[in-house]
Motif scaffolding. Sequence first.
Motif, PDB file in Angstrom:
ATOM      1  N   ALA A 132       9.355   1.780   0.903  1.00 41.04           N
ATOM      2  CA  ALA A 132       8.350   1.860   1.958  1.00 41.04           C
ATOM      3  C   ALA A 132       8.997   1.633   3.303  1.00 41.04           C
ATOM      4  O   ALA A 132       9.729   0.657   3.508  1.00 41.04           O
ATOM      5  CB  ALA A 132       7.244   0.835   1.707  1.00 41.04           C
ATOM      6  N   ASP A 148       0.660  13.926  -2.774  1.00 46.06           N
ATOM      7  CA  ASP A 148      -0.406  14.404  -1.906  1.00 46.06           C
ATOM      8  C   ASP A 148      -0.908  15.772  -2.378  1.00 46.06           C
ATOM      9  O   ASP A 148      -0.143  16.599  -2.878  1.00 46.06           O
ATOM     10  CB  ASP A 148       0.108  14.524  -0.464  1.00 46.06           C
ATOM     11  CG  ASP A 148       0.493  13.173   0.109  1.00 46.06           C
ATOM     12  OD1 ASP A 148      -0.077  12.168  -0.348  1.00 46.06           O
ATOM     13  OD2 ASP A 148       1.367  13.129   1.002  1.00 46.06           O
ATOM     14  N   LEU A 186       1.419   8.564  -6.264  1.00 40.46           N
ATOM     15  CA  LEU A 186       0.425   9.632  -6.296  1.00 40.46           C
ATOM     16  C   LEU A 186       0.810  10.702  -5.282  1.00 40.46           C
ATOM     17  O   LEU A 186       0.779  10.457  -4.067  1.00 40.46           O
ATOM     18  CB  LEU A 186      -0.971   9.089  -5.966  1.00 40.46           C
ATOM     19  CG  LEU A 186      -2.109  10.118  -5.998  1.00 40.46           C
ATOM     20  CD1 LEU A 186      -2.250  10.708  -7.403  1.00 40.46           C
ATOM     21  CD2 LEU A 186      -3.414   9.475  -5.550  1.00 40.46           C
ATOM     22  N   VAL A 208      -0.248   9.579 -11.855  1.00 41.79           N
ATOM     23  CA  VAL A 208       0.178   8.188 -11.648  1.00 41.79           C
ATOM     24  C   VAL A 208       0.916   7.666 -12.873  1.00 41.79           C
ATOM     25  O   VAL A 208       1.945   6.987 -12.759  1.00 41.79           O
ATOM     26  CB  VAL A 208      -1.051   7.309 -11.322  1.00 41.79           C
ATOM     27  CG1 VAL A 208      -0.657   5.838 -11.318  1.00 41.79           C
ATOM     28  CG2 VAL A 208      -1.648   7.705  -9.984  1.00 41.79           C
ATOM     29  N   LYS A 236       0.821  -1.205   0.000  1.00 45.54           N
ATOM     30  CA  LYS A 236       0.000   0.000   0.000  1.00 45.54           C
ATOM     31  C   LYS A 236       0.859   1.262   0.000  1.00 45.54           C
ATOM     32  O   LYS A 236       0.601   2.216  -0.739  1.00 45.54           O
ATOM     33  CB  LYS A 236      -0.932  -0.011   1.213  1.00 45.54           C
ATOM     34  CG  LYS A 236      -1.991  -1.103   1.162  1.00 45.54           C
ATOM     35  CD  LYS A 236      -2.924  -1.012   2.352  1.00 45.54           C
ATOM     36  CE  LYS A 236      -4.001  -2.089   2.280  1.00 45.54           C
ATOM     37  NZ  LYS A 236      -4.918  -2.004   3.460  1.00 45.54           N
ATOM     38  N   LYS A 237       1.873   1.302   0.842  1.00 47.66           N
ATOM     39  CA  LYS A 237       2.741   2.479   0.881  1.00 47.66           C
ATOM     40  C   LYS A 237       3.547   2.619  -0.404  1.00 47.66           C
ATOM     41  O   LYS A 237       3.834   3.736  -0.839  1.00 47.66           O
ATOM     42  CB  LYS A 237       3.686   2.380   2.082  1.00 47.66           C
ATOM     43  CG  LYS A 237       2.994   2.499   3.426  1.00 47.66           C
ATOM     44  CD  LYS A 237       3.995   2.461   4.567  1.00 47.66           C
ATOM     45  CE  LYS A 237       3.286   2.617   5.912  1.00 47.66           C
ATOM     46  NZ  LYS A 237       4.253   2.582   7.045  1.00 47.66           N
ATOM     47  N   SER A 238       3.897   1.497  -1.018  1.00 48.71           N
ATOM     48  CA  SER A 238       4.649   1.563  -2.271  1.00 48.71           C
ATOM     49  C   SER A 238       3.795   2.142  -3.389  1.00 48.71           C
ATOM     50  O   SER A 238       4.269   2.962  -4.184  1.00 48.71           O
ATOM     51  CB  SER A 238       5.142   0.162  -2.655  1.00 48.71           C
ATOM     52  OG  SER A 238       5.990  -0.362  -1.654  1.00 48.71           O
ATOM     53  N   ILE A 239       2.540   1.734  -3.440  1.00 48.61           N
ATOM     54  CA  ILE A 239       1.636   2.273  -4.457  1.00 48.61           C
ATOM     55  C   ILE A 239       1.336   3.744  -4.184  1.00 48.61           C
ATOM     56  O   ILE A 239       1.151   4.547  -5.102  1.00 48.61           O
ATOM     57  CB  ILE A 239       0.342   1.440  -4.504  1.00 48.61           C
ATOM     58  CG1 ILE A 239       0.655   0.008  -4.945  1.00 48.61           C
ATOM     59  CG2 ILE A 239      -0.667   2.055  -5.454  1.00 48.61           C
ATOM     60  CD1 ILE A 239      -0.534  -0.924  -4.924  1.00 48.61           C
ATOM     61  N   ALA A 240       1.299   4.125  -2.895  1.00 48.69           N
ATOM     62  CA  ALA A 240       1.000   5.516  -2.545  1.00 48.69           C
ATOM     63  C   ALA A 240       2.084   6.478  -3.029  1.00 48.69           C
ATOM     64  O   ALA A 240       1.808   7.671  -3.211  1.00 48.69           O
ATOM     65  CB  ALA A 240       0.831   5.651  -1.038  1.00 48.69           C
ATOM     66  N   HIS A 241       3.314   5.985  -3.244  1.00 44.62           N
ATOM     67  CA  HIS A 241       4.393   6.844  -3.741  1.00 44.62           C
ATOM     68  C   HIS A 241       4.133   7.323  -5.165  1.00 44.62           C
ATOM     69  O   HIS A 241       4.714   8.318  -5.601  1.00 44.62           O
ATOM     70  CB  HIS A 241       5.729   6.098  -3.685  1.00 44.62           C
ATOM     71  CG  HIS A 241       6.330   6.080  -2.307  1.00 44.62           C
ATOM     72  ND1 HIS A 241       6.788   7.219  -1.678  1.00 44.62           N
ATOM     73  CD2 HIS A 241       6.562   5.052  -1.453  1.00 44.62           C
ATOM     74  CE1 HIS A 241       7.265   6.900  -0.484  1.00 44.62           C
ATOM     75  NE2 HIS A 241       7.139   5.595  -0.318  1.00 44.62           N
ATOM     76  N   ASN A 261      -5.252  12.991 -10.982  1.00 45.65           N
ATOM     77  CA  ASN A 261      -4.608  11.812 -10.398  1.00 45.65           C
ATOM     78  C   ASN A 261      -4.198  10.754 -11.424  1.00 45.65           C
ATOM     79  O   ASN A 261      -3.087  10.220 -11.353  1.00 45.65           O
ATOM     80  CB  ASN A 261      -5.530  11.187  -9.348  1.00 45.65           C
ATOM     81  CG  ASN A 261      -5.605  12.040  -8.092  1.00 45.65           C
ATOM     82  OD1 ASN A 261      -4.723  12.865  -7.835  1.00 45.65           O
ATOM     83  ND2 ASN A 261      -6.661  11.854  -7.299  1.00 45.65           N
TER      84      ASN A 261
END
Length: 231
Positions: free
Chosen positions: A230, A135, A133, A146, A126-131, A142
């Motif tokens: 992450a 903030d 996008l 991405v 989850k944290k890896s995918i959040a990188h 978006n």
Amino acid sequence: MMTDIFSSFDPYMFNSLFPTNSLFLMFNTMFILMIQSSFWLMNSRPVSLKSPIKTTMFTQLSRTTSSSLKGLSSYLSSIFILIIAVNLMGLIPYTFSTSSHLIFTLTLGLPIWLSLILSSFTHSPKKSIAHFLPDGAPDWLNPFLVLIETTSVLVRPLTLSFRLAANMSAGHIVLSLMGIYCASAWFTNINATIMLILTSLGYILFEVAICLIQAYIFCLLLSLYSDDHAH
């Protein structure tokens, strides 16, 4: 015999003088044996020469996330010393320039980049995918952000490898051109020959600095890529 300025980048041009690039392999083997730790109480001269270089890279790596990834700092420090040795050996006349080829730079950059990506997704998907996008971006933007971020991450090993190979290739081509012009002017204009020799000596010193700087940039970018890992 060099047929053109690009002959130094062809490994088969050296088979007549040094079969299967034995000169490069000999220098590489001797360097690896020399930098190994000694069994004596005091460090040998090669080990003392290696210590400041290793300390410089460790200091830089301590400022990034790579210091928290086990083994990465030691691995990048070893690659730093290896690239410096290979770049400097490429300046030896009639020696195959390995660092000027993508097969060498990709072999170093691609596995580390891929291992960082796989390690990050294995640790926290989850944290890896959040990188991918940033903030605070608007919702309609978006998908484009991405896509752009994914493309920038995927081309990192290519840009990293191309940067090192292109800079090393450009330096060797300029040295080859200076050598050709100096040999041509030897029988026509002695003043031009002296000026070209002095210019070549100065450029060789500049190329030595480029060899050190490019090795540092290569390992620096790899360490900066670890910041996306992450936590």
